[in-house]
Scaffold this motif. Structure first.
Motif, PDB file in Angstrom:
ATOM      1  N   LEU A  87       0.857  -1.177   0.000  1.00  0.00           N
ATOM      2  CA  LEU A  87       0.000   0.000   0.000  1.00  0.00           C
ATOM      3  C   LEU A  87       0.893   1.227   0.000  1.00  0.00           C
ATOM      4  O   LEU A  87       1.713   1.413   0.906  1.00  0.00           O
ATOM      5  N   GLU A  88       0.736   2.055  -1.034  1.00  0.00           N
ATOM      6  CA  GLU A  88       1.454   3.324  -1.115  1.00  0.00           C
ATOM      7  C   GLU A  88       0.542   4.417  -0.577  1.00  0.00           C
ATOM      8  O   GLU A  88      -0.623   4.499  -0.974  1.00  0.00           O
ATOM      9  N   MET A  89       1.069   5.243   0.313  1.00  0.00           N
ATOM     10  CA  MET A  89       0.298   6.353   0.891  1.00  0.00           C
ATOM     11  C   MET A  89       0.973   7.668   0.504  1.00  0.00           C
ATOM     12  O   MET A  89       2.179   7.828   0.682  1.00  0.00           O
ATOM     13  N   TYR A  90       0.172   8.584  -0.019  1.00  0.00           N
ATOM     14  CA  TYR A  90       0.643   9.890  -0.452  1.00  0.00           C
ATOM     15  C   TYR A  90      -0.089  10.966   0.354  1.00  0.00           C
ATOM     16  O   TYR A  90      -1.119  11.483  -0.085  1.00  0.00           O
ATOM     17  N   PRO A  91       0.414  11.292   1.542  1.00  0.00           N
ATOM     18  CA  PRO A  91      -0.239  12.355   2.314  1.00  0.00           C
ATOM     19  C   PRO A  91       0.039  13.711   1.673  1.00  0.00           C
ATOM     20  O   PRO A  91       1.081  13.902   1.039  1.00  0.00           O
ATOM     21  N   HIS A 133      -3.131  -0.752   7.223  1.00  0.00           N
ATOM     22  CA  HIS A 133      -4.073  -1.863   7.270  1.00  0.00           C
ATOM     23  C   HIS A 133      -5.518  -1.363   7.080  1.00  0.00           C
ATOM     24  O   HIS A 133      -6.289  -1.937   6.306  1.00  0.00           O
ATOM     25  N   VAL A 134      -5.868  -0.289   7.753  1.00  0.00           N
ATOM     26  CA  VAL A 134      -7.222   0.269   7.625  1.00  0.00           C
ATOM     27  C   VAL A 134      -7.464   0.732   6.190  1.00  0.00           C
ATOM     28  O   VAL A 134      -8.514   0.454   5.601  1.00  0.00           O
ATOM     29  N   LEU A 135      -6.492   1.409   5.602  1.00  0.00           N
ATOM     30  CA  LEU A 135      -6.638   1.905   4.233  1.00  0.00           C
ATOM     31  C   LEU A 135      -6.665   0.759   3.219  1.00  0.00           C
ATOM     32  O   LEU A 135      -7.412   0.805   2.238  1.00  0.00           O
TER      33      LEU A 135
END
Length: 192
Positions: A87-91, A133-135
Motif C-alpha cells: 500500500l502506497e500512501m501519499y499524504p 491496514h485500515v486503508l
C-alpha cells in the motif's frame, strides 16, 4: 484464487489530503520508476529486492508489515523476487509540513529510508502498519472510511512521520479545545 495469484491488481483511493494505491504485483526484474513523496507499507516478506536511488544500488530485505519512505527523489525497482502486497500512501505534503511546524520542526521534507547504505532491512512500524491496514481494507472493499475517519488517519500518519524523522525534538505543546470549539465539533459530528 489462481487468477489472483497469477496476475496483478491495483486499486486507488482518494480522500481529502490523502491518496493511496493498493497493489498486488507479480515478481519483477527490469526497470520500474516509482513515484516520489510516499510512504509504502509492504505486507509481504521479501528477501530478494534490489532498488536504485540516486545512482546507489540497494539490496533490500523486507519483513512482513515493513514500511519505507521515498522522498522527493523517486526510486527505481530493479528486482522483486516474489509477489508483492503493498500500500502506497501519499499524504498531502502541505498538511504534513503544518503538523511538523506545530511540533516545532521548521522545515520538513520526507526523508528517504534509503540513504546510501548498500544492504538494508525495512522494519515494521506499528503505527504506519495500523494506518495502512485500515486503508488497505478500504481499498479492497472490506470496510468504508468516512472523510472524518480519513482526516484522522492522515493526521496520525503525518504526526508519525514527523516523530520518526525528527525524534524527540518534535514535541507538541498540549492544547485544549475551548467550549465554543467543542460545541462546533459536536454540531458537526451530529450533522454528518
Amino acid at each position: 484464487l489462481e487468477a489472483v495469484l497469477s496476475g496483478s491488481r491495483r486499486i486507488r483511493g482518494r480522500w481529502r489530503d490523502l491518496r493511496v494505491e493498493y497493489a498486488w504485483l507479480p515478481p519483477f526484474e527490469g526497470t520500474a520508476l516509482t513515484k516520489p513523496n510516499r510512504v509504502e507499507v509492504v505486507f509481504s516478506a521479501h528477501d530478494d529486492v534490489v532498488i536504485d536511488q540516486q545512482a546507489h544500488t540497494h539490496a533490500v530485505r523486507v519483513v512482513p508489515g515493513a514500511s519505507y519512505v521515498v522522498g522527493k527523489d523517486p526510486t527505481t525497482l530493479l528486482r522483486v523476487g516474489a509477489y508483492s502486497d503493498t500500500l502506497e500512501m501519499y499524504p498531502d505534503l502541505g498538511l504534513v509540513r503544518d503538523v511538523a511546524r506545530d511540533r516545532g520542526v521548521r522545515a520538513f521534507e520526507l526523508e528517504p529510508t534509503l540513504r546510501g547504505q548498500h544492504s538494508v532491512t525495512f522494519a515494521r512500524d506499528p503505527v504506519l502498519l495500523g494506518v495502512a491496514h485500515v486503508l488497505r481494507c478500504a481499498c479492497m472493499n472490506r470496510s468504508t472510511i468516512s472523510d472524518l475517519e480519513a482526516a484522522g488517519l492522515v493526521h496520525v500518519l503525518a504526526n508519525r512521520l514527523v516523530v520518526l524523522q525528527h525524534g524527540a525534538t518534535a514535541r507538541c505543546a498540549p492544547q485544549q479545545l475551548g467550549q465554543k470549539r467543542i460545541a462546533r465539533l459536536g454540531d458537526y459530528i451530529e450533522a454528518n
